[in-house]
Design an enzyme around this catalytic site. Structure first.
Site, PDB file in Angstrom:
ATOM      1  CE1 TYR A 155      -4.446   0.226  -0.269  1.00 21.85           C
ATOM      2  CE2 TYR A 155      -4.341  -1.785   0.919  1.00 21.85           C
ATOM      3  CZ  TYR A 155      -4.936  -0.907   0.075  1.00 21.85           C
ATOM      4  OH  TYR A 155      -6.357  -1.170  -0.257  1.00 21.85           O
ATOM      5  CD  GLU A 213      -4.623   4.741   0.860  1.00 20.81           C
ATOM      6  OE1 GLU A 213      -4.110   3.712   1.327  1.00 20.81           O
ATOM      7  OE2 GLU A 213      -5.797   4.846   0.765  1.00 20.81           O
ATOM      8  CG  ASP A 256      -8.887   9.585 -24.117  1.00 22.78           C
ATOM      9  OD1 ASP A 256      -7.733   8.957 -23.969  1.00 22.78           O
ATOM     10  OD2 ASP A 256      -9.728   9.204 -23.837  1.00 22.78           O
ATOM     11  CB  THR A 279      -4.934   3.312 -21.537  1.00 25.24           C
ATOM     12  OG1 THR A 279      -4.681   3.439 -23.048  1.00 25.24           O
ATOM     13  CG2 THR A 279      -6.210   3.507 -21.383  1.00 25.24           C
ATOM     14  CE  LYS A 291      -7.316   1.539 -25.131  1.00 28.11           C
ATOM     15  NZ  LYS A 291      -7.694   2.239 -24.299  1.00 28.11           N
ATOM     16  NE  ARG A 300      -5.839  -4.834 -19.767  1.00 29.33           N
ATOM     17  CZ  ARG A 300      -6.403  -4.402 -20.937  1.00 29.33           C
ATOM     18  NH1 ARG A 300      -7.671  -3.855 -20.878  1.00 29.33           N
ATOM     19  NH2 ARG A 300      -6.213  -4.670 -22.257  1.00 29.33           N
TER      20      ARG A 300
HETATM   21  N1  DSN Z   1     -12.106  -0.128 -24.759  1.00 32.70           N
HETATM   22  C1  DSN Z   1     -11.196   0.455 -25.257  1.00 32.70           C
HETATM   23  C2  DSN Z   1     -10.986   0.480 -26.692  1.00 32.70           C
HETATM   24  O1  DSN Z   1     -11.215  -0.824 -27.247  1.00 32.70           O
HETATM   25  O2  DSN Z   1     -10.778   1.388 -27.500  1.00 32.70           O
HETATM   26  C3  DSN Z   1     -11.385   2.031 -24.958  1.00 32.70           C
HETATM   27  O3  DSN Z   1     -11.765   2.284 -23.646  1.00 32.70           O
END
Ligand code: DSN
Length: 429
Positions: free
Chosen positions: A52, A54, A198, A224, A227, A233
């Site tokens: 933890y 925080e 984003d 994120t 990707k 993740r």
């Molecule tokens: N689920 C993601 C995507 O596949 O684009 C977006 O959050």
């Protein structure tokens, strides 16, 4: 690790093994998916999951954070370096949380946000009707031009003038073209709105210099980490110095408790992997592959939204083939070609039964596939869609995909040449 799992929980072990086989024997064409390196996986599965932490480095609410302080600081510094940002926060659990945090840092409930419509390629958290973002805030959505499939910046500016949003979101989950973040910023500033960008889908392309970066323009950038960036993740926020404290407070205590330190550890590794020549080449190949796949599909008579792609993804409008998106995605999945059904701009059909499918090249590129393999993939898609009710044809494609994927094994153990340099923080401590 797996042998312990095999011993103590054979059922879950067996299911992981099955998933490994699925990932290895299929063409993962969902544009938001990728394969992480063994180094990232190891960091993600490490003892950091036990801690933890925080708070923030050197300002924790728990003791025993000598090591986590160093790890989080390294992750922050690596993020700032590769994105050329004043400030980074690596604690958001996901991209959705990161977006909510950005809203909470800049605006208040009841204010107006303006983002790309879900059916035009935006994200749920950009103010979609099913998302809490449209319940907390008044949501206005802009669309792409239904004729061209491109963003129409004049129309977006007009909509902004009409609704005077407090915050404008630039960013995509299913838009196959480059975004002009500087234009978005002009529009936002002309109506006195904040600008949140984003870049969840395109973060890896931005780092590689293959897509305009919003960092110099937007007030806050969310992403994120899993990707095109090819990390574990998770989520991340980048911002100008003036918003640093607001962002940090909006995450902790605003929205989250303990950060997931195992994820932050793996993010640190992925950020170093992205800071290499090899990663730039990888990102370049994603784009070359996407372009080739799009060209070949169009040669086969597929109708691509906007007539192609200049990023990592494309949207196929299946209406001219007479096959609904869901039926197509399910048939392709039976052939080991994994895609997702998706709305197309202005789709008259409902989101659960839309007219399109979305595909992309980040994961197959990680496996080492190049233009030649894209031609074969386009052929698989054509054969399945044109024989969507013929299980014997689908079974034949299934076997061909298995043969192709066996020649490009999942890079479970891929390592970048050389070692990531030791960070000075740990050298002096
Ligand atoms: N689920 C993601 C995507 O596949 O684009 C977006 O959050």
């Amino acid at each position: 690790m797996l042998s312990a799992l095999e011993k103590y929980d054979p059922q879950i072990y067996e299911l992981i093994t099955q998933e490994q086989a699925r990932q290895s024997g299929a063409l993962m064409l969902i544009p938001s998916e990728n394969y992480v390196s063994q180094a990232v996986k190891q960091a993600s599965g490490s003892c950091l999951t036990n801690k933890y932490a925080e708070g923030y480095p050197n300002k924790r609410y728990y003791e025993g954070n000598q090591v986590t302080d160093l790890i989080e600081t390294i992750a922050i510094e690596r993020a700032k370096k590769i994105f050329k940002a004043d400030h980074a926060n690596v604690q958001p659990y996901s991209g959705s949380v990161a977006n909510l945090v950005a809203y909470n840092a800049l605006i208040k409930p009841g204010d107006t946000i303006m983002g790309l419509n879900l059916s035009s390629g935006g994200h749920l958290t950009h103010g979609s009707s099913g998302s809490i973002t449209s319940k907390i805030f008044k949501a206005v959505n802009y669309d792409v031009d239904f004729k061209t499939g491109y963003l129409d910046y004049d129309a977006i500016a007009d909509l902004a003038k009409k609704h005077k949003p407090n915050l404008i979101i630039s960013g995509l989950t299913a838009y196959p073209r480059q975004i002009d973040f500087s234009k978005f910023n002009e529009i936002a500033k002309s109506v006195g709105a904040f600008h949140l960008s984003d870049i969840a889908h395109i973060a890896g392309l931005v780092v590689a210099g293959l897509h305009q970066s919003p960092v110099p323009y937007a007030d806050i950038v969310s992403t994120t980490t899993h990707k095109t960036l090819r990390g574990p993740r998770g989520g991340m926020l980048l911002c100008k110095k003036e918003y640093a404290e607001k962002i940090d407070k909006a995450i902790m205590p605003g929205q989250q408790g303990g950060p997931h330190m195992h994820t932050i550890t793996a993010i640190a590794v992925a950020l170093a992997e992205a800071d290499t020549e090899e990663f730039i080449l990888y990102a370049g190949q994603i784009l070359k592959n996407a372009k080739r796949l799009a060209e070949k599909l169009m040669e086969y008579g597929f109708d691509l939204v906007s007539g192609g792609t200049d990023n990592h993804l494309m949207l196929i409008d299946l209406r001219n083939k007479g096959v609904p998106g869901k039926k197509a995605a399910k048939a392709l999945d039976r052939a080991r070609v994994v895609t997702n059904f998706n709305t197309i701009p202005g789709d008259p059909a409902p989101p659960l039964s839309p007219n399109g499918i979305r595909i992309g090249t980040p994961a197959v590129t990680t496996r080492g596939m190049k233009e030649e393999q894209m031609d074969r993939i386009a052929g698989f898609i054509k054969t399945v869609i044109e024989n969507v009710d013929d299980e014997s044809v689908i079974e034949k494609v299934n076997r061909e995909v298995l043969m192709l994927t066996s020649q490009f094994p999942v890079p479970d153990h891929f390592m970048l040449p050389g070692r990531i340099k030791k960070h000075p923080l740990t050298e002096t401590n």
